[in-house]
Write a protein that holds these residues in place. Structure first.
Motif, PDB file in Angstrom:
ATOM      1  N   HIS A   1       1.003   4.166  -2.942  1.00 19.05           N
ATOM      2  CA  HIS A   1       0.799   5.600  -2.733  1.00 19.05           C
ATOM      3  C   HIS A   1       2.040   6.411  -3.062  1.00 19.05           C
ATOM      4  O   HIS A   1       1.944   7.547  -3.497  1.00 19.05           O
TER       5      HIS A   1
ATOM      6  N   ARG B   1      -6.113   5.426  -2.127  1.00 17.88           N
ATOM      7  CA  ARG B   1      -6.984   6.425  -1.490  1.00 17.88           C
ATOM      8  C   ARG B   1      -6.981   7.703  -2.320  1.00 17.88           C
ATOM      9  O   ARG B   1      -6.186   7.872  -3.216  1.00 17.88           O
ATOM     10  N   TRP B   2      -7.865   8.610  -2.010  1.00 17.95           N
ATOM     11  CA  TRP B   2      -8.001   9.897  -2.710  1.00 17.95           C
ATOM     12  C   TRP B   2      -8.060   9.722  -4.242  1.00 17.95           C
ATOM     13  O   TRP B   2      -7.456  10.470  -4.988  1.00 17.95           O
TER      14      TRP B   2
ATOM     15  N   LYS C   1       0.826  -1.194   0.000  1.00 23.11           N
ATOM     16  CA  LYS C   1       0.000   0.000   0.000  1.00 23.11           C
ATOM     17  C   LYS C   1       0.870   1.258   0.000  1.00 23.11           C
ATOM     18  O   LYS C   1       0.557   2.243  -0.658  1.00 23.11           O
TER      19      LYS C   1
END
Lengths: 269, 290
Positions: free
Chosen positions: A7, B101-102, A3
């Protein structure tokens, strides 16, 4: 762990994507020469509006802004009307040869605009439209893409609704204007943004048609300025900001409609 | 004629007239123009116009500058197209990842270059590529590499322009890939997992095949757009150095609108059209094969 990597990649990609635009903005607030000192500044030491002042007062970029606005607004309004009328006819009116004509139009999507540009220029010349706003506007008054977009949307308007209006004695124009158009608002918004952005960003055709610097649109003006002011980085960045900001802001506020149109356009290809 | 057919005629006329007069007729006239010697003298007096059959095409196919422009354009499309599509797919996979996310924020960021004005961002990149003050070389130097003179180096100018095009356009295809990814049923992935397929195998045997139609659409749209390369070299390099970034459309523009050799320029435009048609047909063929 995965993860975090994901990101990291998302953020790195975002930084690379935004960097040119952020640097453009930053350099536009620098004083003359600041971006070409060694080592060059990334952020302005004393942010100022000098470049914008020079752009609007000395170089009269406001005039190009005005030309771009007029051309984009008029093109958008007319293309909304013309494309929605045609899209409605192709979607909801029965007439002979309808689907054949429509298929023919779609096939034309692979023809690049440049193939017709030379004769189009001669045509504009014979009509006295060279070096006029109308010369820039007229070819964008209707588009195959616009007609396609509207037609796909209007196929979803139930035929019974139109029949009911006909039984009530409404004329065809009235049905289109008071029944169909209000229902089509979302797709009209989409088409409006598309047309506005395309005409605002267009470069080659205005470059060809407009010969008088006072009528130049922003992109043509910028391309012209960069020849004379190649050394004035900060000034050119301010010019780029003035050109890019309106469409970028429009996109940020209305991106829901814009993305919807993009999807609709790709469904059938 | 029925009431509806009469109404249809009325509704269609404005748009179809505009398209006919200002698009279809000029396209056909463009072909006609390409078999004449239309030049500056013909603009003054049409009687100077002569039919010369395929002479413009023969001249073109024998001229070095045409082949330079034509091959440059192919280079841009063949290298830049797949690179853009790959970047688009990568971005779509990242943004669409379950754990991401986002998502709307990143989608908007990646899409932003698409809506910007090409001329303006070409000017921005012109300065970013500056050998001494440009940020790209500054970054290269900060990690110990040597900066290069991107836009003045005959071997690097086109790759530099390709990078601008990738940056500007990948967001557009990304949106279409996201739509394609979301239309793949979850059951397919579940079935693959049950069969013991890892992430890579799922990507290779489920995602990629299911995206076939999306690849076709994206490939065709990108190829059509890229073969019309014009503004980037016009603003960034003027076609140089040594004509290494001169594109077919630029050649048409120079010949047609600077020197008014319109017959000759029309032949360039028509050859470009044939190339675009061939590129589209080729991609459809390849897709059918699969």
């Amino acid at each position: 762990m995965k993860k975090v990597l994901l990101h990291f990649a998302l953020i790195a990609g975002g930084l690379v994507t935004l960097f040119p635009l952020l640097w453009m903005l930053s350099a536009s607030f620098m004083s003359t020469g600041e971006a070409t000192t060694y080592p060059p500044h990334v952020l302005p030491h004393a942010p100022s509006l000098d470049q914008y002042h020079a752009l609007f007062v000395r170089l009269n970029i406001g005039r190009a802004f005005f030309s771009s606005t007029i051309i984009a607004v008029v093109s958008t309004l007319f293309s909304l009307l013309f494309n929605s009328m045609a899209g409605y006819a192709f979607a909801r009116l029965r007439f002979r040869g309808r689907d054949r004509i429509f298929t023919l139009l779609l096939a034309a999507l692979v023809i690049p605009a440049q193939v017709g540009m030379l004769p189009l220029f001669l045509l504009m010349k014979s009509l006295g439209l060279v070096n006029t706003y109308w010369g820039v506007i007229i070819p964008s008054l209707a588009s195959v893409f616009g007609i396609f977009l509207i037609r796909q949307f209007m196929l979803s308007i139930p035929q019974e609704l139109l029949e009911a209006a006909r039984i009530d004695g409404a004329g065809e124009w009235r049905i289109y204007w008071s029944v169909v158009m209000p229902l089509a608002r979302p797709i009209l918004a989409t088409l409006a943004i598309f047309t506005f952005m395309t005409t605002w960003n267009d470069f080659m055709w205005p470059l060809i048609v407009l010969s008088d610097a006072r009528k130049y649109t922003l992109p043509v003006s910028l391309a012209n300025l960069v020849g004379e002011h190649a050394q004035d980085v900060e000034l050119m960045m301010a010019g780029s900001v003035v050109t890019v900001l309106p469409v970028l802001a429009l996109f940020l506020f209305l991106q829901r409609y814009y993305i919807a149109g993009l999807m609709a356009g790709s469904v059938k290809g | 004629m029925s009431r509806e057919a009469r109404a249809a005629l009325l509704f269609l006329s404005p748009a179809l007239l505009v398209l006919a007069i200002f698009f279809f007729v000029p396209v056909l006239a463009g072909f006609a123009l390409s078999v004449t010697d239309f030049d500056l003298y013909s603009i003054g007096d049409v009687h100077n116009l002569r039919f010369i059959a395929l002479e413009n095409y023969v001249t073109l196919l024998r001229s070095n500058v045409f082949w330079t422009a034509f091959l440059n354009t192919l280079y841009f499309a063949v290298a830049g197209g797949p690179l853009t599509v790959a970047a688009s797919l990568a971005a779509a996979l990242l943004v669409n990842a379950k754990a991401a996310r986002w998502k709307p924020f990143f989608r908007t960021v990646y899409f932003a270059p698409v809506v910007t004005t090409l001329v303006a961002v070409a000017i921005v990149f012109r300065f970013l590529y500056h050998p001494r003050f440009g940020m790209i070389n500054r970054v290269l130097e900060s990690i110990g590499l040597h900066g290069v003179d991107w836009l003045s180096d005959p071997l690097l100018a086109m790759p530099a322009i390709i990078l601008v095009a990738v940056w500007k356009n990948f967001g557009y295809n990304m949106i279409i890939f996201i739509a394609g990814l979301q239309s793949i049923p979850d059951e397919l992935y579940e079935a693959a997992r049950i069969d013991g397929a890892g992430e890579w195998k799922q990507f290779r045997h489920v995602t990629l095949p299911m995206l076939g139609p999306t690849f076709l659409f994206v490939g065709i749209v990108t190829a059509i757009g890229y073969l019309q390369l014009f503004a980037e070299p016009y603003v960034m390099t003027h076609g140089g150095p040594l004509n290494r970034t001169l594109s077919a459309v630029m050649l048409m523009y120079q010949q047609g609108f600077k020197f008014f050799r319109m017959g000759y320029a029309a032949a360039v435009a028509f050859l470009l059209f044939l190339t675009i048609a061939a590129a589209t047909a080729l991609q459809m063929r390849l897709q059918e094969r699969r």
